[in-house]
Scaffold this active site. Sequence first.
Site, PDB file in Angstrom:
ATOM      1  N   GLU A 168       0.800  -1.218   0.000  1.00 14.92           N
ATOM      2  CA  GLU A 168       0.000   0.000   0.000  1.00 14.92           C
ATOM      3  C   GLU A 168       0.845   1.286   0.000  1.00 14.92           C
ATOM      4  O   GLU A 168       0.880   2.027   0.998  1.00 14.92           O
ATOM      5  CB  GLU A 168      -0.979  -0.006   1.186  1.00 14.92           C
ATOM      6  CG  GLU A 168      -1.923  -1.196   1.157  1.00 14.92           C
ATOM      7  CD  GLU A 168      -2.996  -1.132   2.238  1.00 14.92           C
ATOM      8  OE1 GLU A 168      -2.943  -0.265   3.119  1.00 14.92           O
ATOM      9  OE2 GLU A 168      -3.923  -1.966   2.178  1.00 14.92           O
ATOM     10  N   GLU A 352      -5.731  -8.251   0.020  1.00 13.51           N
ATOM     11  CA  GLU A 352      -6.416  -7.907   1.278  1.00 13.51           C
ATOM     12  C   GLU A 352      -7.845  -7.517   0.966  1.00 13.51           C
ATOM     13  O   GLU A 352      -8.106  -6.825  -0.021  1.00 13.51           O
ATOM     14  CB  GLU A 352      -5.784  -6.702   1.983  1.00 13.51           C
ATOM     15  CG  GLU A 352      -4.581  -6.997   2.806  1.00 13.51           C
ATOM     16  CD  GLU A 352      -4.043  -5.743   3.506  1.00 13.51           C
ATOM     17  OE1 GLU A 352      -4.847  -4.868   3.889  1.00 13.51           O
ATOM     18  OE2 GLU A 352      -2.819  -5.653   3.636  1.00 13.51           O
TER      19      GLU A 352
HETATM   20  O1  IFM Z   1      -4.799  -3.124   8.830  1.00  8.60           O
HETATM   21  C1  IFM Z   1      -4.653  -2.601   7.547  1.00  8.60           C
HETATM   22  C2  IFM Z   1      -3.447  -3.187   6.863  1.00  8.60           C
HETATM   23  O2  IFM Z   1      -2.290  -3.001   7.597  1.00  8.60           O
HETATM   24  C3  IFM Z   1      -3.260  -2.565   5.508  1.00  8.60           C
HETATM   25  N1  IFM Z   1      -4.469  -2.602   4.741  1.00  8.60           N
HETATM   26  C4  IFM Z   1      -5.684  -2.164   5.366  1.00  8.60           C
HETATM   27  C5  IFM Z   1      -5.865  -2.868   6.701  1.00  8.60           C
HETATM   28  C6  IFM Z   1      -7.164  -2.394   7.362  1.00  8.60           C
HETATM   29  O3  IFM Z   1      -7.126  -1.036   7.582  1.00  8.60           O
END
Ligand code: IFM
Length: 439
Positions: A168, A352
């Site tokens: 990210e 994710e």
């Molecule tokens: O917890 C985070 C993760 O570290 C990165 N992506 C989003 C998740 C939820 O906010």
Amino acid sequence: MFSLKREDFGPGFDFGVAMAAHQIEGGQTDGRGSSIWDSFAATPRNTRNADTGKVACDHYNRWPEDLDLIRDGGFDGYRFSFSWPRVIPEGTGPSNPKGLDFYDRLIDGMLERGIKPYATLYHWDLPSSLQDRGGWMNRDTTAAFADYAALIGHRFKDRLETIATVNEPWCVAFLSHFLGIHAPGYRDVRAASRAMHHILLAHGRAIDALRAEGAKNLGIVVNLEKAEPYSSSPEDQEAAELGDALFNQWYLGGVCKGEYPQSIVDIIEDHLPRDWQADMDVISRPLDWIGVNYYTRSLYKFDASVPVFPFTQHRGDLEKNDLGWETVPEALTEFLLRVSNDYTNLPLYVTENGMSESNDAKRIDYFDRHLRAILDAKDKGVDVRGYFAWSLLDNFEWAEGFSSRFGIVEMDYASQKRTPKPSYFAFSKMLLGRALEVR
Ligand code: IFM
């Protein structure tokens, strides 16, 4: 339970869970260096309830139990991250043998259980010594990252299924240097512009370093958020386009095409590092796959009084999680199609996806609808190879601390007891084709 079967996704599609070092490991012993999240969380008012990742889920010691949960749930893979300061405490210089040994144990533990290790090099825990020298604002950090990547590649390459450089980059750069919500907590357009460029340069240099070590199956994980206009006015539509360029196109365009969106360059050019154009070749090194993290959308409203990026962001009236994030599964289908039509024909993973929510029935529905969205994209020809639920355990949700719960396994932080939620059993039913006994 889910309305889908594992077979719907076809052969070769991996299901996994994702977690990140600082959110779960704790274990600030055995030579682990300090990271920006240690000092940021130790500073008043930066995290909810002043929570910190000092102990978190104590995964550093309890990893065998966590790997058993992953195996028993029928998951194929575990997306985990290396902690840079555990491996190289000062960010550059000597490595920490005990830190490296920990990842040996963790990775071997996965392989012994038949779990594929999906690794990430950087999930936000920058060594503090590098922050002292400017962190992602300093170009030298990109060289330090390449050295760290080489070390990991050299030692672990034969045992890792995939390696992602960065998780990210929008969060690393913009959330942390412009919005000031994540460590190191800057609110500065020059800091953000430099971080936006350097984090991608670090990615490209790490790819070169990993390839030089013979590491395979290399990628990056971007988070994409649907940018929609607040109203049908042309100003709001333009604001949404700018929001999309800033959140999504900057990173996808940089990595896949070696191009930044002109609308953003026009705004921040004076703050970007000199000769940034010369780095675009390295930034867009060929990859083997792209990971997409997807959670929600944002509504953009034009506001001429806001400097730099003249908009405000809002939530609409769709169903929300307990952080106020709206559920918009169809945007995941759209993103998968868009990435594969406009940016790359590489395999994609949904690396994710999940929901912060105390009502686990809502989480099951959220997962089910997003899994359907992936099938829709696959039906339309997108090469999606896997899905990782965020997250196995409730964990340290950064500035939201421990009150936000994304896990399919509940954490009692006082006792460190792990209790699978119905959503864990929904996954295991789908993956194993039979109901697991409730422990
Ligand atoms: O917890 C985070 C993760 O570290 C990165 N992506 C989003 C998740 C939820 O906010």
